[in-house]
Design an enzyme around this catalytic site. Structure first.
Site, PDB file in Angstrom:
ATOM      1  N   CYS A 138      -5.345   1.123   1.551  1.00 27.93           N
ATOM      2  CA  CYS A 138      -5.116   0.110   2.588  1.00 27.93           C
ATOM      3  C   CYS A 138      -4.830   0.791   3.930  1.00 27.93           C
ATOM      4  O   CYS A 138      -5.553   1.711   4.323  1.00 27.93           O
ATOM      5  CB  CYS A 138      -3.985  -0.817   2.150  1.00 27.93           C
ATOM      6  SG  CYS A 138      -3.687  -2.223   3.258  1.00 27.93           S
ATOM      7  N   ASP A 293     -12.740  -7.962  -1.909  1.00 27.96           N
ATOM      8  CA  ASP A 293     -11.627  -7.650  -1.002  1.00 27.96           C
ATOM      9  C   ASP A 293     -11.752  -8.477   0.272  1.00 27.96           C
ATOM     10  O   ASP A 293     -12.717  -8.342   1.013  1.00 27.96           O
ATOM     11  CB  ASP A 293     -11.659  -6.157  -0.669  1.00 27.96           C
ATOM     12  CG  ASP A 293     -10.430  -5.686   0.086  1.00 27.96           C
ATOM     13  OD1 ASP A 293      -9.643  -6.532   0.530  1.00 27.96           O
ATOM     14  OD2 ASP A 293     -10.264  -4.466   0.226  1.00 27.96           O
ATOM     15  N   HIS A 322      -8.425  -6.484  -3.145  1.00 26.68           N
ATOM     16  CA  HIS A 322      -7.782  -5.433  -2.359  1.00 26.68           C
ATOM     17  C   HIS A 322      -6.735  -4.666  -3.167  1.00 26.68           C
ATOM     18  O   HIS A 322      -6.641  -3.443  -3.066  1.00 26.68           O
ATOM     19  CB  HIS A 322      -7.117  -6.066  -1.134  1.00 26.68           C
ATOM     20  CG  HIS A 322      -6.596  -5.087  -0.141  1.00 26.68           C
ATOM     21  ND1 HIS A 322      -7.416  -4.276   0.605  1.00 26.68           N
ATOM     22  CD2 HIS A 322      -5.325  -4.784   0.228  1.00 26.68           C
ATOM     23  CE1 HIS A 322      -6.680  -3.524   1.399  1.00 26.68           C
ATOM     24  NE2 HIS A 322      -5.403  -3.804   1.180  1.00 26.68           N
TER      25      HIS A 322
END
Length: 349
Positions: A138, A293, A322
């Site tokens: 991330c 995602d 994600h």
């Protein structure tokens, strides 16, 4: 089971449902033994010792500035840290801590050029190696990409970037915060450290049905079927609910530079006067994207593949979301072995 049998189980399932929800704070996450290697301000570098180390190059795990890095070590039997240790890797993790009002002036430069840079240094000192692998997830992946661009030659041999925002211009998140009506300056000026709960709420509202209905429905259905999802549900729910504040300067820069002005992919981010030029990345590079995602969709990550100067570039695009890509129930059988295979080929002397 017959309809009557299912109906008879409803009261018990309802009781268990309430019990699971109400006892989430009692769940234990991040249980793999570790030791503190180094601290600075709120940042801590941890080391997880392996009794079966086979690979010389250590792995430094880097998560985002929102949520906690225990997602790498969610629970026994479903821990990426535990998996890497079993594969013979020397594993380190950088924990950004819980920023307070005193950290309001910490910007992206402080995280990349100071905290991450020093964590790299201390990982090398503790491991006795001259190179390491940076594995970022991330925002942590974006910070790692910035670090590699600023330091193309040196300590980082391998870079693994998981569901990493690089060019988020067409993402749902950009449509939420990238327009002029979203006043990031008002938020950053109002809070020395932007409350993590507010950021988490905004993220959940991107998929409100999945986050506020589907998750609970699946839990109830599992209990109704006589299954015991407590361990898996509670560990993830506890992690999701732990949202540290986001230093206001870093928040302002992240939203402005990435979503309002899309500076990174254009080479217009400067940290301490140095331009973050993604074409300078030369490390062995593994980029992992997740087809479902909605935070960092694949289209916002793959431009990196054409920018870098790395000779060794691998892209894995896999199903999942994600977080689910790496922390879901299938991860340890699917994506984790692929990551370990890629790392093992590039982690010898």
């Amino acid at each position: 089971m017959s309809a009557i049998g299912t109906l008879a189980r409803v009261p018990r399932a309802a009781f268990d449902f309430a019990n699971v929800i109400l006892t989430v704070p009692d769940a234990s996450i991040g249980q793999t033994p570790r030791e503190v290697v180094w601290t600075h301000r709120g940042t801590t570098l941890y080391r997880y010792r392996s009794s079966r180390r086979e690979h010389a190059i250590p792995v430094l795990l880097v998560f985002a500035l929102i949520n906690r890095p225990e997602i790498f070590d969610l629970r026994p039997g479903n821990s990426f840290v535990e998996f890497l240790l079993a594969e013979g890797f020397d594993v380190f993790l950088v924990d950004w801590g819980v920023p307070g009002d005193e950290d309001s002036e910490m910007g992206l430069a402080e995280f990349v050029c100071d905290e991450l840079h020093w964590a790299v240094r201390e990982t090398l000192l503790a491991s006795g190696q001259e190179e390491l692998t940076l594995l970022g997830w991330c925002i942590g992946g974006t910070l790692c990409a910035m670090y590699c661009a600023l330091n193309p030659v040196g300590a980082v041999r391998n870079a693994v970037l998981l569901t990493t925002p690089i060019d988020p211009s067409d993402s749902l998140y950009a449509r939420w915060v990238g327009h002029d009506e979203f006043d990031v300056d008002l938020i950053a000026d109002s809070y020395p450290a932007v409350p993590g709960a507010g950021i988490d709420l905004a993220n959940k509202l991107m998929k409100p049905v999945a986050n506020y209905v589907t998750t609970y429905r699946r839990l109830f259905e599992s209990l109704l079927d006589g299954k015991d999802p407590r361990a898996g549900y509670q560990s993830m729910a506890k992690w999701v609910a732990d949202n540290p504040p986001f230093p206001s300067r870093a928040y302002r820069e992240w939203i402005t530079w990435m979503y309002k002005e899309n500076r990174l992919v254009a080479g217009r981010v400067r940290l301490r006067g140095d331009r973050v030029d993604l074409t300078r990345i030369e490390q062995n590079l593994l980029v992992v994207t997740a087809g479902a995602d909605h935070i960092a969709p694949p289209a916002g990550t793959v431009p990196l593949l054409e920018l870098v100067s790395s000779e060794d570039v691998t892209h894995l695009d896999r199903p999942g979301g994600h977080i689910g890509l790496m922390a879901g129930s299938k991860a340890k059988h699917e994506i984790w072995p692929e990551l370990a295979d890629w790392l093992s080929d590039r982690s010898g002397h």
